[in-house]
Write a protein that holds these residues in place. Structure first.
Motif, PDB file in Angstrom:
ATOM      1  N   GLN A   1      33.446 -69.945  65.196  1.00 18.00           N
ATOM      2  CA  GLN A   1      32.148 -69.629  64.592  1.00 18.00           C
ATOM      3  C   GLN A   1      32.340 -68.541  63.550  1.00 18.00           C
ATOM      4  O   GLN A   1      32.803 -67.458  63.848  1.00 18.00           O
ATOM      5  CB  GLN A   1      31.159 -69.160  65.666  1.00 18.00           C
ATOM      6  CG  GLN A   1      29.776 -68.842  65.150  1.00 18.00           C
ATOM      7  CD  GLN A   1      28.981 -70.094  64.813  1.00 18.00           C
ATOM      8  OE1 GLN A   1      29.401 -71.196  65.172  1.00 18.00           O
ATOM      9  NE2 GLN A   1      27.866 -69.930  64.148  1.00 18.00           N
ATOM     10  N   GLN A   3      31.084 -65.681  61.096  1.00 20.00           N
ATOM     11  CA  GLN A   3      29.995 -64.712  60.985  1.00 20.00           C
ATOM     12  C   GLN A   3      30.296 -63.740  59.859  1.00 20.00           C
ATOM     13  O   GLN A   3      31.455 -63.454  59.565  1.00 20.00           O
ATOM     14  CB  GLN A   3      29.829 -63.926  62.288  1.00 20.00           C
ATOM     15  CG  GLN A   3      29.251 -64.713  63.432  1.00 20.00           C
ATOM     16  CD  GLN A   3      28.991 -63.845  64.646  1.00 20.00           C
ATOM     17  OE1 GLN A   3      29.825 -63.006  64.997  1.00 20.00           O
ATOM     18  NE2 GLN A   3      27.847 -64.026  65.282  1.00 20.00           N
ATOM     19  N   TYR A 108      31.283 -74.429  53.686  1.00 25.24           N
ATOM     20  CA  TYR A 108      29.968 -74.040  54.164  1.00 25.24           C
ATOM     21  C   TYR A 108      29.526 -72.730  53.519  1.00 25.24           C
ATOM     22  O   TYR A 108      30.338 -72.010  52.923  1.00 25.24           O
ATOM     23  CB  TYR A 108      29.994 -73.866  55.686  1.00 25.24           C
ATOM     24  CG  TYR A 108      30.457 -75.101  56.411  1.00 25.24           C
ATOM     25  CD1 TYR A 108      31.814 -75.287  56.704  1.00 25.24           C
ATOM     26  CD2 TYR A 108      29.562 -76.092  56.771  1.00 25.24           C
ATOM     27  CE1 TYR A 108      32.253 -76.433  57.347  1.00 25.24           C
ATOM     28  CE2 TYR A 108      29.994 -77.242  57.419  1.00 25.24           C
ATOM     29  CZ  TYR A 108      31.341 -77.402  57.704  1.00 25.24           C
ATOM     30  OH  TYR A 108      31.769 -78.529  58.338  1.00 25.24           O
ATOM     31  N   TYR A 110      27.338 -69.056  54.329  1.00 28.66           N
ATOM     32  CA  TYR A 110      26.877 -68.178  55.411  1.00 28.66           C
ATOM     33  C   TYR A 110      26.181 -66.952  54.826  1.00 28.66           C
ATOM     34  O   TYR A 110      26.492 -66.520  53.707  1.00 28.66           O
ATOM     35  CB  TYR A 110      28.062 -67.711  56.269  1.00 28.66           C
ATOM     36  CG  TYR A 110      28.746 -68.831  57.004  1.00 28.66           C
ATOM     37  CD1 TYR A 110      29.835 -69.481  56.430  1.00 28.66           C
ATOM     38  CD2 TYR A 110      28.308 -69.243  58.257  1.00 28.66           C
ATOM     39  CE1 TYR A 110      30.470 -70.524  57.094  1.00 28.66           C
ATOM     40  CE2 TYR A 110      28.935 -70.274  58.926  1.00 28.66           C
ATOM     41  CZ  TYR A 110      30.015 -70.910  58.341  1.00 28.66           C
ATOM     42  OH  TYR A 110      30.634 -71.939  58.996  1.00 28.66           O
ATOM     43  N   TRP A 111      25.275 -66.403  55.661  1.00 28.40           N
ATOM     44  CA  TRP A 111      24.555 -65.182  55.301  1.00 28.40           C
ATOM     45  C   TRP A 111      24.734 -64.147  56.415  1.00 28.40           C
ATOM     46  O   TRP A 111      24.799 -64.490  57.584  1.00 28.40           O
ATOM     47  CB  TRP A 111      23.063 -65.452  55.133  1.00 28.40           C
ATOM     48  CG  TRP A 111      22.724 -66.245  53.909  1.00 28.40           C
ATOM     49  CD1 TRP A 111      22.636 -67.598  53.808  1.00 28.40           C
ATOM     50  CD2 TRP A 111      22.428 -65.725  52.605  1.00 28.40           C
ATOM     51  NE1 TRP A 111      22.300 -67.960  52.526  1.00 28.40           N
ATOM     52  CE2 TRP A 111      22.167 -66.825  51.763  1.00 28.40           C
ATOM     53  CE3 TRP A 111      22.345 -64.438  52.068  1.00 28.40           C
ATOM     54  CZ2 TRP A 111      21.838 -66.676  50.415  1.00 28.40           C
ATOM     55  CZ3 TRP A 111      22.018 -64.280  50.729  1.00 28.40           C
ATOM     56  CH2 TRP A 111      21.777 -65.395  49.920  1.00 28.40           C
TER      57      TRP A 111
END
Length: 121
Positions: A1, A3, A108, A110-111
């Motif tokens: 995952q 992050q 992808y 992400y924020w």
């Protein structure tokens, strides 16, 4: 995952300085673009600055000469040095990563969760 973990931010007087940091964690095989956006109350989110993996940088006009973005590609970090801060810089600042390559080869976006910057006397 994957992050994006942000740090920094806080309250500073006009003319002061702050340093924001963002680290992308997880199984990452490259990130095309990393940067910072901000959103003030009642306003749309806007680009502050971003930097490609090759080092090409963009700044929004209002921060040119005051903010400096850099990047550490092996560590997947993107610090933002903010100097001569003004009250109009007050906003929630968000880290962004685009073209994040996963183990499967997919890309992808992400924020981060956002960090508050308040410039006030």
């Amino acid at each position: 995952q994957v992050q994006l973990v942000e740090s920094g931010g806080g309250l500073v007087q006009p003319g002061g300085s702050l340093r924001l940091s963002c680290a992308a964690t997880g199984r990452i095989f490259g990130i095309a673009l990393m940067g910072w956006y901000r959103q003030a109350p009642g306003k749309q989110r806007e680009l502050v600055a971003d930097i490609t993996s090759g080092g090409t940088i963009r700044y929004t006009d209002s921060v040119k000469g005051r903010f400096t973005i850099s990047r550490d590609n092996p560590k997947n970090t993107v610090p933002l040095e903010m100097n001569n801060l003004k009250p109009e810089d007050t906003a929630v600042y968000y880290c962004n990563a685009r073209g994040v390559v996963s183990a499967t080869g997919g890309q992808y976006e992400y924020w981060g969760q956002g960090t508050q910057v308040t410039v006030s006397s």
